[in-house]
Design a protein around this motif. Structure first.
Motif, PDB file in Angstrom:
ATOM      1  N   ASN A  50       0.826  -1.211   0.000  1.00  0.00           N
ATOM      2  CA  ASN A  50       0.000   0.000   0.000  1.00  0.00           C
ATOM      3  C   ASN A  50       0.856   1.255   0.000  1.00  0.00           C
ATOM      4  O   ASN A  50       0.514   2.260  -0.641  1.00  0.00           O
ATOM      5  N   ASP A 243      -4.956   1.315  -3.205  1.00  0.00           N
ATOM      6  CA  ASP A 243      -4.179   0.339  -2.447  1.00  0.00           C
ATOM      7  C   ASP A 243      -3.583  -0.670  -3.412  1.00  0.00           C
ATOM      8  O   ASP A 243      -4.011  -0.781  -4.577  1.00  0.00           O
ATOM      9  N   HIS A 248      -5.240  -5.125  -0.211  1.00  0.00           N
ATOM     10  CA  HIS A 248      -6.512  -4.469   0.082  1.00  0.00           C
ATOM     11  C   HIS A 248      -7.614  -5.476   0.393  1.00  0.00           C
ATOM     12  O   HIS A 248      -8.389  -5.296   1.337  1.00  0.00           O
TER      13      HIS A 248
END
Length: 387
Positions: A50, A243, A248
């Motif tokens: 991320n 992300d 995610h």
């Protein structure tokens, strides 16, 4: 409105939805597409977390970000087979539109379900609306999305290659070989005399690329979520939070590899696709449920779509954008374009270029409150030109 009237309206919508569902036949199938193409080796940060997804977005958003030419480190030959998950829906009975096949291509962060919204489908399903008008329609998951192949997000999933895939699918439709490998279906192979391409957002850009490179493949084009405007490019990608897709949501996106990013939340999806006036919470929730990752190289490679001009396209083009499309127009499309400018710069040989702005609407038209009104404008335009 009285409770009795609400019940009557609800029954009417339900009856309409059941009638459309009963009047169509659909088949899901896989198209193996062999692509020999030349992609580009673009310089960009890798995305495997991320944190790196944020850094990648900043790398494409700062004022001195390299352009595509500055990122290009030379050609990358591609010779591979990509499996494309497709769905064909046809009216159950022959109509006066049965020979006009629509091929629909959705934008980034969606798969083919964009065209067949399952929240109040009588209002939001473009598939059902097209079937009700008598058109057969073909949808497919672009590479890197849905049930199609998930190739390398840096070197393979690029715009030029996607235009080539669209061209091959269109040729198969024209040649009557779409369903050649499909067994146990009652749907007859389409035999279109005309093909209409229908796009949304990046899918519209790919269709514009098809018209540039293979202008003889399309009879008409309906390009939604797409508007060459004076504000185009003003909103940087970092505005829309991403992300790393496998982190995610591992359950949904664990199979996606390095370089696949995904919009983070309903808040971000609202920013990208909706306006306050066009937003229904159930549609926002549905959009979150069906959202798809994106390959990072698509952001560097969009210019590839127009790199190899071919036979001039001479048909009509309808360009449709939401009045308050944030992605294309930084939130207000009025006064940001001219039809003559779009025709001269993007579709110089087109017989007609008409722009329509849907009031109180954002970037994603099928999930806006007034979706059915947009569909009617699209079908009316086609009928004006005999399609």
């Amino acid at each position: 409105m009285s409770s009795t009237r609400l019940i009557q309206v609800g029954l009417l919508f339900a009856a309409k939805a059941m009638a459309v569902a009963a009047s169509k036949q659909c088949v899901d199938f896989v198209l193996p597409i062999h692509v020999m193409a030349t992609n580009n080796n673009y310089t960009m940060p890798r995305v495997d977390s991320n944190i790196e997804a944020v850094q990648w977005a900043l790398n494409f958003s700062v004022w001195n970000a390299p352009n595509a030419t500055e990122r290009d480190n030379g050609p990358l030959p591609i010779n591979d087979i990509f499996n494309i998950s497709a769905k064909l829906c046809v009216p159950s009975v022959k109509t006066n539109k049965s020979n006009i096949l629509q091929i629909a291509v959705q934008g980034n962060a969606w798969d083919k379900r964009y065209w067949d919204v399952q929240v109040e489908p009588e209002e939001h399903s473009y598939v059902d609306a097209a079937i009700a008008k008598g058109y057969p329609i073909l949808m497919f998951d672009r590479i890197g999305t849905g049930k199609s192949s998930l190739p390398n997000a840096y070197y393979e999933v690029q715009a030029g290659l996607e235009v080539d895939i669209l061209a091959q699918i269109t040729a198969m439709a024209s040649n009557g070989t779409l369903l050649s490998s499909v067994s146990n279906t009652t749907i007859a192979e389409p035999n279109p005399t005309h093909i209409v391409h229908v796009g949304h957002s990046f899918g519209s850009l790919l269709i514009a690329g098809l018209l540039t490179q293979h202008g003889d493949m399309s009879s008409a084009a309906l390009l939604t979520g797409f508007l060459p405007s004076t504000h185009q490019g003003e909103v940087p990608v970092a505005t829309f939070e991403h992300d790393f897709a496998p982190v995610h949501d591992p359950a949904r996106f664990g199979q996606f590899g390095s370089g696949y990013i995904v919009l983070t939340s309903e808040n971000t999806l609202q920013k990208v696709y909706f306006t306050e006036d066009s937003l229904e919470p159930a549609l926002l929730t549905w959009t979150e449920a069906v959202k798809q990752p994106e390959a990072v190289a698509l952001y560097a490679s969009s210019g590839q779509a127009f790199a190899n001009p071919g036979p001039a396209y001479g048909g009509p083009v309808q360009v449709i954008a939401g009045e308050f499309d944030y992605v294309n127009c930084n939130g207000d499309c009025k006064g940001s374009y001219t039809e003559a400018g779009i025709k001269n710069s993007t579709f110089p040989g087109a017989s007609n270029v008409t722009v329509y702005l849907q009031p109180n609407t954002g970037h994603a038209l099928t999930v806006a409150k007034n979706a059915s009104a947009v569909f009617e404008m699209m079908f009316s335009y086609l009928e004006d030109f005999g399609f």
